[in-house]
Design an enzyme around this catalytic site. Structure first.
Site, PDB file in Angstrom:
ATOM      1  N   ASN A  10      65.537 122.260  62.576  1.00 15.89           N
ATOM      2  CA  ASN A  10      66.631 122.207  63.596  1.00 15.89           C
ATOM      3  C   ASN A  10      68.035 121.778  62.556  1.00 15.89           C
ATOM      4  O   ASN A  10      68.255 120.663  62.449  1.00 15.89           O
ATOM      5  CB  ASN A  10      66.627 121.057  64.540  1.00 15.89           C
ATOM      6  CG  ASN A  10      67.660 120.883  65.425  1.00 15.89           C
ATOM      7  OD1 ASN A  10      68.739 121.872  65.409  1.00 15.89           O
ATOM      8  ND2 ASN A  10      67.684 119.643  66.003  1.00 15.89           N
ATOM      9  N   LYS A  12      70.932 122.141  63.482  1.00 14.35           N
ATOM     10  CA  LYS A  12      72.051 121.459  64.158  1.00 14.35           C
ATOM     11  C   LYS A  12      73.178 122.314  63.851  1.00 14.35           C
ATOM     12  O   LYS A  12      73.252 123.539  63.492  1.00 14.35           O
ATOM     13  CB  LYS A  12      72.363 119.862  63.898  1.00 14.35           C
ATOM     14  CG  LYS A  12      71.081 119.276  64.252  1.00 14.35           C
ATOM     15  CD  LYS A  12      71.218 117.733  64.038  1.00 14.35           C
ATOM     16  CE  LYS A  12      69.533 117.212  64.634  1.00 14.35           C
ATOM     17  NZ  LYS A  12      69.637 115.815  64.573  1.00 14.35           N
ATOM     18  N   HIS A  96      67.660 118.689  73.537  1.00 17.52           N
ATOM     19  CA  HIS A  96      67.825 117.595  72.344  1.00 17.52           C
ATOM     20  C   HIS A  96      68.565 116.210  72.905  1.00 17.52           C
ATOM     21  O   HIS A  96      69.472 116.460  73.593  1.00 17.52           O
ATOM     22  CB  HIS A  96      68.507 118.579  71.241  1.00 17.52           C
ATOM     23  CG  HIS A  96      68.251 117.522  70.028  1.00 17.52           C
ATOM     24  ND1 HIS A  96      69.265 116.541  69.736  1.00 17.52           N
ATOM     25  CD2 HIS A  96      67.526 117.651  68.980  1.00 17.52           C
ATOM     26  CE1 HIS A  96      68.935 115.956  68.573  1.00 17.52           C
ATOM     27  NE2 HIS A  96      67.856 116.926  68.162  1.00 17.52           N
ATOM     28  N   GLU A  98      70.911 114.892  71.555  1.00 22.39           N
ATOM     29  CA  GLU A  98      72.247 114.951  71.260  1.00 22.39           C
ATOM     30  C   GLU A  98      72.806 115.919  72.554  1.00 22.39           C
ATOM     31  O   GLU A  98      73.995 115.782  72.848  1.00 22.39           O
ATOM     32  CB  GLU A  98      72.573 115.858  69.935  1.00 22.39           C
ATOM     33  CG  GLU A  98      72.407 114.818  68.618  1.00 22.39           C
ATOM     34  CD  GLU A  98      71.569 115.488  67.437  1.00 22.39           C
ATOM     35  OE1 GLU A  98      71.791 116.602  67.424  1.00 22.39           O
ATOM     36  OE2 GLU A  98      71.156 114.743  66.486  1.00 22.39           O
ATOM     37  N   GLU A 168      60.887 112.674  69.883  1.00 22.25           N
ATOM     38  CA  GLU A 168      61.839 112.363  69.298  1.00 22.25           C
ATOM     39  C   GLU A 168      62.677 110.899  69.573  1.00 22.25           C
ATOM     40  O   GLU A 168      63.436 110.916  70.276  1.00 22.25           O
ATOM     41  CB  GLU A 168      63.126 113.393  69.038  1.00 22.25           C
ATOM     42  CG  GLU A 168      62.482 114.571  68.525  1.00 22.25           C
ATOM     43  CD  GLU A 168      63.524 115.525  68.135  1.00 22.25           C
ATOM     44  OE1 GLU A 168      63.635 115.943  66.901  1.00 22.25           O
ATOM     45  OE2 GLU A 168      64.690 115.841  68.650  1.00 22.25           O
ATOM     46  N   GLY A 174      68.166 111.109  62.547  1.00 16.25           N
ATOM     47  CA  GLY A 174      69.214 111.021  61.673  1.00 16.25           C
ATOM     48  C   GLY A 174      69.628 109.619  61.170  1.00 16.25           C
ATOM     49  O   GLY A 174      70.733 109.421  60.574  1.00 16.25           O
ATOM     50  N   SER A 214      63.984 111.686  61.408  1.00 13.07           N
ATOM     51  CA  SER A 214      63.962 111.288  60.209  1.00 13.07           C
ATOM     52  C   SER A 214      62.614 111.631  59.391  1.00 13.07           C
ATOM     53  O   SER A 214      61.921 110.810  58.544  1.00 13.07           O
ATOM     54  CB  SER A 214      64.346 109.686  59.999  1.00 13.07           C
ATOM     55  OG  SER A 214      65.516 109.287  60.568  1.00 13.07           O
TER      56      SER A 214
HETATM   57  P1  PGA Z   1      66.576 114.139  61.692  1.00 11.44           P
HETATM   58  O1  PGA Z   1      66.824 114.949  63.146  1.00 11.44           O
HETATM   59  O2  PGA Z   1      65.222 114.643  60.844  1.00 11.44           O
HETATM   60  O3  PGA Z   1      67.694 114.385  61.225  1.00 11.44           O
HETATM   61  O4  PGA Z   1      65.952 112.890  62.119  1.00 11.44           O
HETATM   62  C1  PGA Z   1      65.545 115.669  63.962  1.00 11.44           C
HETATM   63  C2  PGA Z   1      66.179 116.081  65.027  1.00 11.44           C
HETATM   64  O5  PGA Z   1      67.502 115.695  65.458  1.00 11.44           O
HETATM   65  O6  PGA Z   1      65.692 117.275  65.647  1.00 11.44           O
END
Ligand code: PGA
Length: 254
Positions: A10, A12, A96, A98, A168, A174, A214
């Site tokens: 992903n 983003k 997601h 976000e 997640e 992140g 992460s």
């Molecule tokens: P990350 O993000 O690996 O940077 O923690 C995962 C995601 O948001 O799909």
């Protein structure tokens, strides 16, 4: 039941279309020739057209990061399932955290997108997960259970093999904090139990549940070794070919 691992990147809101070409070429040369693990890249909408040409003649698959539930019409700025299909997109990340946090998406609105996606032969990667506060107040399983039930309401059972979930934990996205292998397995097993209640055991055993938050080459092997962890949704570590392919290697060796 053996479920093929899926490692999805992903990206983003990162990478211009020009930068995306370089990253896809690198990923392709490192892990694009094998089919034991499914590998999918999910760049921005602006990179999808170029990306679809690049992944052709490789085993890499293409995903989008969102879509609108409507098929066409007066929805300025939005992208439909049909537009994604036209670019040979296979997967679409939906719900997601976000998008829930910054764009007001809810289980109900994401449900409409999931149904529109499968109607158009796109494979939804439906994201669920608890916040830190919800974990600390021991609401994780309740929250995740409602997300599964409400987000998958009226999901057609004949499309079950196209459904992917991604657990997640919001506090792990992140942040560099990862769920321990045991924490991930506990929630994944619970998600599969809820899926079993909805769809029955045979169907539930076919649904892939990815872990996201992460994930990196250093912790991928332990997470992927868990019985109900069927792959990863990778944010930060999908932005460099080496880290991303390191996670694919971990899946190949799992
Ligand atoms: P990350 O993000 O690996 O940077 O923690 C995962 C995601 O948001 O799909």
């Amino acid at each position: 039941m053996s479920r093929k691992y899926l490692i999805a990147g992903n990206w983003k809101m990162n990478k211009t279309a020009t930068e995306a070409v370089d990253l896809i070429e690198e990923v392709k040369s490192l892990v694009g020739n094998q089919s034991s693990v499914q590998v999918c890249v999910c760049p921005s909408f602006t990179s999808l057209a170029k990306a679809s040409e690049l992944v052709e003649e490789s085993q890499l698959l293409l995903g989008a990061q969102d879509m609108n539930a409507e098929s066409s019409g007066a929805f300025t700025g939005e992208i439909s399932a049909e537009m994604l299909r036209d670019l040979y997109v296979s997967f679409v990340i939906l719900g997601h955290s976000e998008r829930r946090q910054f764009f007001g998406e809810t289980n109900h609105s994401v449900n409409k997108k999931i149904l529109a996606a499968v109607e158009n032969n796109l494979k939804p990667i439906y994201c669920i997960g608890e916040t830190l506060e919800e974990r600390e107040t021991e609401k994780t399983l309740d929250v995740v259970g409602s997300q599964v039930r409400e987000g998958l309401e009226s999901f057609p059972s004949q499309s079950i093999e196209n459904l992917v979930l991604a657990y997640e934990p919001v506090w792990a996205i992140g942040t560099g904090k990862t769920a321990t292998d045991e924490m991930a397995q506990e929630v994944h097993a619970y998600i599969r139990k809820v899926l079993t209640d909805i769809f029955g055991e045979s169907s539930a055993s076919k649904i892939r549940i990815l872990y996201g938050g992460s994930m990196k080459p250093e912790n991928a092997a332990g997470l992927l070794a868990q019985e109900d962890v069927d792959g990863g949704l990778i944010g930060g570590a999908s932005l460099t070919a080496r880290a991303f392919s390191g996670i694919v290697e971990a899946a190949l060796n799992a």
